[in-house]
Design a protein around this motif. Sequence first.
Motif: not given
Length: 834
Positions: A737-743, A812-834
């Motif tokens: 959670e800490e790393l996702v919040a920073d990254y 790159i910008a579009a993929l970054a937006a998807q990745s950011v959203e997925a990272l936030r979801g992974y951090s919140r849910a703890g599920l294999g959001a990828a």
Amino acid sequence: MTTPAHANPIKRLFAHYVAYHAHGPLLLRYLSLLGFVGFPAFYLLRFTKSAAPYDDIAFRLVDAAICIALFFKDRWPQRLKPYYFAYSYLVVIVTLPLTFMFTSLKHGGGTIAVGNTLLAAFLVVFLADWRNMIVILTAGFGGAVGLYVLTDPDPRLPMDFLQRLPILLIVVVGGSLFKFALERATAEKVRHAYASLAGSIAHEMRNPLGQIKHSLESLRQSLPPPTAKAQAQTLGPEEVDSLYRHLAQGDIAVERGLQVISMTLDEVNAKPLNAQGFAYLSAAEVSAKAVLEYGYESQEQRTKVDLTVADDFLFRGEETAFLFVLFNLIKNALYYLPAYPDARLSIAVGGGQVRVRDTGPGIAPDLQRRLFEPFRSSKSGGTGLGLAYCRRVVRAFGGEISCDSVQGEYTEFTMTFPAVSTQEREAHRQSVIAKAKAVFVRRRLLVVDDDAALRKATRIKLAPLEAVIDEAADGRQALAMLSNFRYDLVVLDLDMPDMDGYAAAEQIRAGAAPANRDVCIVAYTSEPGPLARVKTLKAGMDGLVNKPCEQETLLHALCRALESPASRARLEQAQLSGQRVLLADDNAYNRKAVAAFLRRAGVEVVEADTGMAVMEMLESDPDPWSAILLDLNMPGMNGLDTAQAIRASTLPSRGVPIIALTAHSTTEMMDAARAAGMNDFLTKPVDASVLYETLRRQCSRESAGSAPAPAPTPVPGGGRLLDPQRLERYRDIGMLEELVADYVPEIERLVASLSAFAAARDLDGTRETLHSLVGLSGEAGAAALHGLARQVYVQVLQDRQLPAAPGWADPIAALAAQSVEALRGYSRAGLGAA
């Protein structure tokens, strides 16, 4: 703000010169050697002729001196190497057009002088692109005329120079056209070669990719029906077994595809096999393994293949390479099955030979003679590299491969190997036992098998190790013993009543026997290799050996398992506890991830963000350091400069192992790291197990002073948006959670900066931003973003210019937006959001 290269005509012109020599630096080396020898040597020739009107010895000595400095590029100080091409540019101007024109004018012209000047102009044609050729000739000839006018009391332009100006023009234009035609012809040959190779690889990859697609489709069919409701869905034993079987088939297909790629690259580059990794192999065992693990397209194909063993024999070789040889021969034979449904394939082992025979269409005699040549194939669309690779492998083993075929009847490939004597075989067995004994002596092993006879046989095979060997008759008894004693390795049968090996391994890894939670586990099973390999990996086991097997095979498998990445990581974490490491990286996010892995292993980590900060810490802190991790791309004093400064200093830590960190690993970069005094090399994003192994090796000084190790390939994202394995490692150490919040905010900031630099066509700003984004996305587990950003970053570094396509940064910008959203979801849910 940095001026973009494309906005500066001088920088753009010089960039063309650098690009011209980037892949052919030998041109400049040859020029420098020729100049160093030629200028003094040709001066001596004038003593055999009448005295020349002008003594140009000083000019020639200066030319020879600047040429020899150009030749010894590798001995230049690191801080001067970036100016090598600029220096070579000056050397070309001075030694060719300026020197030859000036001396010709001083000599008053003449046929020889004019001829030398024309020769100098012709050489310049081949030493630069057409733009810089014009600049070099203009600057050189203009400088020569100016110097002549300034230094000669009675400057005169010889008439024969004026009369031969058309010849000079013809030499320059004709030479340029000739060079252009030669370059176009070479480029066309290269293009055809690449097109042929790419088409061949694509053809070879269709089979494994088709198998992967089939496996995925089978997996989809084996899954329960989808539902929008949050409810538990169960799978029966048959469905679970089907999932594992299809997963194993997909795993085989991936391995097959990677083997095709490796074989192609090895054959194209003529990469020799490393004989130090050779071992004595059982021809029957490896042949049976090839038949079992080959990626058949259907069960019908499998039923067409027979294996017969008249008598087994040993040969010295490398198992993976030989398996691929057999895979290639099997594939070639099965290729014709659709057209010859009655054809069969037989593999026979005996008499020091392995024979692969099919009753297909056969091969024409004229083609047989050239069959093992590179880029020769008997079937349409083949690479023509497979059989050439097979011959190179078999010959590396000391053997020979031949082909006998009769059209319309059969084709038989025969591999003949040198005989291994009884003495050699026994010496090999004793060598394996000695190596295993060195690993296991006085260690404690547990053999778990419900068959008492097999337990006894296994115990006899392990007896020479002089280890403490205990036995358990089932999984529950094994858990009880593991709760009472500390073991180094467990040999675990998989098929046992009550609690099977899979359940026992799951209980061990879950902590049912706390003292042995991380014990090395080797599956000893009769299950098919590929399927068992997938299952045992899922169950947390470290190795697999099929029974029955020879003593050498069992001992080798146990040693390999104890040294597997998972086992080594557990051991290395314990060994690294108490070490003290200085970690330098200008990117705080990269430092945070690496430092977290190190602290988890009990390492004391001190962080720095610049090379100067590293030097200050080493000077002010007298406590001993275990290792120094240096990012190569830091502002100001970069990693290479810092490493050189440490090695050249009188600090107590000047001999400490230095490990390079970089997101862009090339042979040139590794050579530069070695020259700077670095001991090893890690590629970002840093994998924890590779980090531990590298640091343990360097801290123990097993390879102190050696060249940097080849950069490990980053763990791929498997086509997914995120890398769950990396994210779960962060979760394990409580930092997800800490790393996702920073990254996440930093990724968003870098992508915004990248878009701005791309719009402004700012090469330097784009390059630095891409470098940061590659490192950060990799550490953050954004696998797809890391892959795309790294691909563009490498292209920018190689081309030294931004991509020409408009809007290239948008994906790159579009993929970054998807990745950011997925990272936030992974951090919140703890599920294999990828």
